[in-house]
Design an enzyme around this catalytic site. Sequence first.
Site, mmCIF file in Angstrom:
data_model
loop_
_atom_site.group_PDB
_atom_site.id
_atom_site.type_symbol
_atom_site.label_atom_id
_atom_site.label_comp_id
_atom_site.label_asym_id
_atom_site.label_seq_id
_atom_site.Cartn_x
_atom_site.Cartn_y
_atom_site.Cartn_z
ATOM 1 N N TYR A 1 0.950 -1.245 -0.107
ATOM 2 C CA TYR A 1 -0.036 0.061 0.011
ATOM 3 C C TYR A 1 0.737 1.389 -0.054
ATOM 4 C CZ TYR A 1 -3.557 3.337 1.698
ATOM 5 O OH TYR A 1 -4.331 4.642 1.751
ATOM 6 N N THR B 1 -13.463 8.161 8.449
ATOM 7 C CA THR B 1 -14.964 7.698 7.751
ATOM 8 C C THR B 1 -15.789 6.891 8.364
ATOM 9 O OG1 THR B 1 -14.195 5.783 6.673
ATOM 10 C CG2 THR B 1 -13.502 7.906 5.790
ATOM 11 N N THR C 1 -14.213 3.451 8.831
ATOM 12 C CA THR C 1 -13.309 3.173 9.947
ATOM 13 C C THR C 1 -13.743 3.411 11.363
ATOM 14 O OG1 THR C 1 -12.534 5.663 9.611
ATOM 15 C CG2 THR C 1 -11.453 3.859 8.275
#
Length: 257
Positions: A163, A198, A201
């Site tokens: 990532y 968010t 999350t």
Amino acid sequence: MPDIPLFPDLSGKTALITGGSGGIGAETARWFAHNGVQVTIVGRDRSRLDQVHASLTAISAGHAAIQLDCTSADQLEAARAALIERQGGLDILIAFAGGGASRPAPIEQVTEQDWRSSVDNNATATFLTLRTFVPDLKKSGHGVAVTMASTAGRAPSSAPLGYGVAKAGIVLLTQQLAHDLGPDGVRVNCISPSAVLTDRTAEHMPPAVRQQIADLHPLRRLGTPADVAAATLFLASESASWLTGATLDIAGGRLMH
């Protein structure tokens, strides 16, 4: 919700937002809609897309939602054909789709599948999106693209290896395209958030963990989708007309370059 700034030059323009089915992408779409932009959101989840599309329609008419996977060149080309037929052109491209299923691990434990998932869902998806829609940004004469990186791509971190590497690649991809497309009047910039809370999350982050992460930031709070939307709106506007190739760290001071 904070007051949404208005940039009159955005009114009447068209935008495509990948990763628009939730979180940062959805909030950014709403901020653009409030600025009179005709927005097309794309994402993988049809039901979530429909929910976001409904929220855009509540703001103004003329928006659209397309279900697709941004790692598929064929699906992107089909979406482009539909978008151009519907609205004639594209002024603003927000390439926010990303993700991946990998977990943080030492390199000897990172599987090939995890690596490819991170790279494909972030770097490859961004590359294919830009490759598909850059010709339309050129035609607009004042096209703008904004990509999505991460603090994980700006410095070593505890994020999954693939990532971080993929997000670092998006930063360089942004800079290269800003260099190449500047003579065509196209600006390309990058947003690089730190920890953003968010809805998704928040479901998986206990309050104590939120506070621990917030305390790592000099401003002592987590980011919000609105923080990222505000920066994106600015970069797409003529207020940022001499900004290209920049990476804006939306990080509460955790990362300072």
